[in-house]
Design a protein around this motif. Sequence first.
Motif, PDB file in Angstrom:
ATOM      1  N   THR A 118       0.853  -1.188   0.000  1.00  0.00           N
ATOM      2  CA  THR A 118       0.000   0.000   0.000  1.00  0.00           C
ATOM      3  C   THR A 118       0.889   1.239   0.000  1.00  0.00           C
ATOM      4  N   VAL A 119       0.348   2.345  -0.501  1.00  0.00           N
ATOM      5  CA  VAL A 119       1.079   3.611  -0.456  1.00  0.00           C
ATOM      6  C   VAL A 119       1.163   4.026   1.009  1.00  0.00           C
ATOM      7  N   ALA A 120       2.388   4.188   1.488  1.00  0.00           N
ATOM      8  CA  ALA A 120       2.576   4.446   2.912  1.00  0.00           C
ATOM      9  C   ALA A 120       3.451   5.663   3.185  1.00  0.00           C
ATOM     10  N   TRP A 121       3.967   6.297   2.153  1.00  0.00           N
ATOM     11  CA  TRP A 121       4.898   7.405   2.358  1.00  0.00           C
ATOM     12  C   TRP A 121       4.944   8.225   1.091  1.00  0.00           C
ATOM     13  N   PHE A 122       5.303   9.478   1.216  1.00  0.00           N
ATOM     14  CA  PHE A 122       5.601  10.281   0.040  1.00  0.00           C
ATOM     15  C   PHE A 122       6.839  11.095   0.340  1.00  0.00           C
ATOM     16  N   GLU A 123       7.485  11.547  -0.716  1.00  0.00           N
ATOM     17  CA  GLU A 123       8.715  12.306  -0.547  1.00  0.00           C
ATOM     18  C   GLU A 123       8.752  13.455  -1.540  1.00  0.00           C
ATOM     19  N   ILE A 124       9.231  14.572  -1.055  1.00  0.00           N
ATOM     20  CA  ILE A 124       9.484  15.735  -1.894  1.00  0.00           C
ATOM     21  C   ILE A 124      10.983  15.962  -1.846  1.00  0.00           C
ATOM     22  N   ALA A 125      11.650  15.852  -2.992  1.00  0.00           N
ATOM     23  CA  ALA A 125      13.095  16.063  -3.057  1.00  0.00           C
ATOM     24  C   ALA A 125      13.351  17.426  -3.691  1.00  0.00           C
ATOM     25  N   THR A 126      14.225  18.193  -3.074  1.00  0.00           N
ATOM     26  CA  THR A 126      14.460  19.555  -3.539  1.00  0.00           C
ATOM     27  C   THR A 126      15.837  20.040  -3.111  1.00  0.00           C
ATOM     28  N   ASP A 127      16.380  20.975  -3.874  1.00  0.00           N
ATOM     29  CA  ASP A 127      17.622  21.616  -3.446  1.00  0.00           C
ATOM     30  C   ASP A 127      17.329  22.855  -2.603  1.00  0.00           C
ATOM     31  N   ASP A 128      16.043  23.091  -2.296  1.00  0.00           N
ATOM     32  CA  ASP A 128      15.617  24.208  -1.445  1.00  0.00           C
ATOM     33  C   ASP A 128      14.645  23.698  -0.378  1.00  0.00           C
ATOM     34  N   PRO A 129      15.144  22.924   0.597  1.00  0.00           N
ATOM     35  CA  PRO A 129      14.229  22.360   1.591  1.00  0.00           C
ATOM     36  C   PRO A 129      13.515  23.418   2.435  1.00  0.00           C
ATOM     37  N   GLN A 130      14.181  24.526   2.729  1.00  0.00           N
ATOM     38  CA  GLN A 130      13.516  25.577   3.502  1.00  0.00           C
ATOM     39  C   GLN A 130      12.341  26.162   2.712  1.00  0.00           C
ATOM     40  N   GLY A 131      12.538  26.350   1.406  1.00  0.00           N
ATOM     41  CA  GLY A 131      11.457  26.845   0.561  1.00  0.00           C
ATOM     42  C   GLY A 131      10.293  25.876   0.510  1.00  0.00           C
ATOM     43  N   ALA A 132      10.613  24.570   0.415  1.00  0.00           N
ATOM     44  CA  ALA A 132       9.554  23.560   0.396  1.00  0.00           C
ATOM     45  C   ALA A 132       8.788  23.554   1.713  1.00  0.00           C
ATOM     46  N   GLU A 133       9.513  23.658   2.826  1.00  0.00           N
ATOM     47  CA  GLU A 133       8.838  23.707   4.132  1.00  0.00           C
ATOM     48  C   GLU A 133       7.900  24.908   4.207  1.00  0.00           C
ATOM     49  N   LYS A 134       8.374  26.064   3.778  1.00  0.00           N
ATOM     50  CA  LYS A 134       7.547  27.273   3.823  1.00  0.00           C
ATOM     51  C   LYS A 134       6.311  27.104   2.945  1.00  0.00           C
ATOM     52  N   PHE A 135       6.513  26.649   1.712  1.00  0.00           N
ATOM     53  CA  PHE A 135       5.408  26.496   0.773  1.00  0.00           C
ATOM     54  C   PHE A 135       4.357  25.522   1.295  1.00  0.00           C
ATOM     55  N   TYR A 136       4.769  24.278   1.581  1.00  0.00           N
ATOM     56  CA  TYR A 136       3.805  23.254   2.009  1.00  0.00           C
ATOM     57  C   TYR A 136       3.273  23.510   3.409  1.00  0.00           C
ATOM     58  N   GLY A 137       4.116  24.084   4.263  1.00  0.00           N
ATOM     59  CA  GLY A 137       3.649  24.420   5.610  1.00  0.00           C
ATOM     60  C   GLY A 137       2.530  25.439   5.590  1.00  0.00           C
ATOM     61  N   GLU A 138       2.715  26.483   4.784  1.00  0.00           N
ATOM     62  CA  GLU A 138       1.685  27.524   4.704  1.00  0.00           C
ATOM     63  C   GLU A 138       0.473  27.063   3.910  1.00  0.00           C
ATOM     64  N   LEU A 139       0.684  26.251   2.880  1.00  0.00           N
ATOM     65  CA  LEU A 139      -0.429  25.784   2.057  1.00  0.00           C
ATOM     66  C   LEU A 139      -1.315  24.786   2.795  1.00  0.00           C
ATOM     67  N   PHE A 140      -0.696  23.805   3.480  1.00  0.00           N
ATOM     68  CA  PHE A 140      -1.457  22.718   4.090  1.00  0.00           C
ATOM     69  C   PHE A 140      -1.379  22.646   5.612  1.00  0.00           C
ATOM     70  N   GLY A 141      -0.579  23.491   6.239  1.00  0.00           N
ATOM     71  CA  GLY A 141      -0.430  23.425   7.687  1.00  0.00           C
ATOM     72  C   GLY A 141       0.462  22.292   8.150  1.00  0.00           C
ATOM     73  N   TRP A 142       1.320  21.779   7.255  1.00  0.00           N
ATOM     74  CA  TRP A 142       2.226  20.692   7.605  1.00  0.00           C
ATOM     75  C   TRP A 142       3.328  21.195   8.525  1.00  0.00           C
ATOM     76  N   SER A 143       3.836  20.295   9.358  1.00  0.00           N
ATOM     77  CA  SER A 143       4.980  20.605  10.219  1.00  0.00           C
ATOM     78  C   SER A 143       6.167  19.747   9.770  1.00  0.00           C
ATOM     79  N   PHE A 144       7.362  20.162  10.172  1.00  0.00           N
ATOM     80  CA  PHE A 144       8.585  19.501   9.728  1.00  0.00           C
ATOM     81  C   PHE A 144       9.526  19.309  10.900  1.00  0.00           C
ATOM     82  N   ALA A 145      10.206  18.173  10.918  1.00  0.00           N
ATOM     83  CA  ALA A 145      11.183  17.881  11.970  1.00  0.00           C
ATOM     84  C   ALA A 145      12.328  17.093  11.359  1.00  0.00           C
ATOM     85  N   ALA A 146      13.534  17.373  11.817  1.00  0.00           N
ATOM     86  CA  ALA A 146      14.706  16.648  11.314  1.00  0.00           C
ATOM     87  C   ALA A 146      14.577  15.161  11.628  1.00  0.00           C
ATOM     88  N   ASP A 147      14.969  14.325  10.673  1.00  0.00           N
ATOM     89  CA  ASP A 147      15.034  12.886  10.887  1.00  0.00           C
ATOM     90  C   ASP A 147      16.430  12.600  11.436  1.00  0.00           C
TER      91      ASP A 147
END
Length: 127
Positions: free
Chosen positions: A4-33
Amino acid sequence: MINTVAWFEIATDDPQGAEKFYGELFGWSFAADEAAAQGGMDYRLIGYPGAEGPAGGVYATGGATPGHAVFSVVVADTAAACDRAEALGGEVTFKLLDNPNGPDFAYIRDVSGNLFGVFTPPRPAGA
């Protein structure tokens, strides 16, 4: 659940930009693995409001690979899934087995050239 689909990944050379974009768009939070960081990888876990745990990640590519957004399917055996995909006409583009810092995983292109991932969760210590 296996296959089953259990994970998704966004790969980018601008992780801070991705966090800002998706965080503001969907209310997602981010934490270092932390496990990925121990292996030298900048990987950030994505959480949803009200979710019990992370459901995806942002992979900081450092420009080493093209950006992408993919879904990943949990499989019982990553190596076997790769072999089966190749037998069906797919192409394994990357594979990491016996991963000491996380799950075994691979990226595969289907017969139409679409990229997706497969992974096997790490076995518990002593199992």
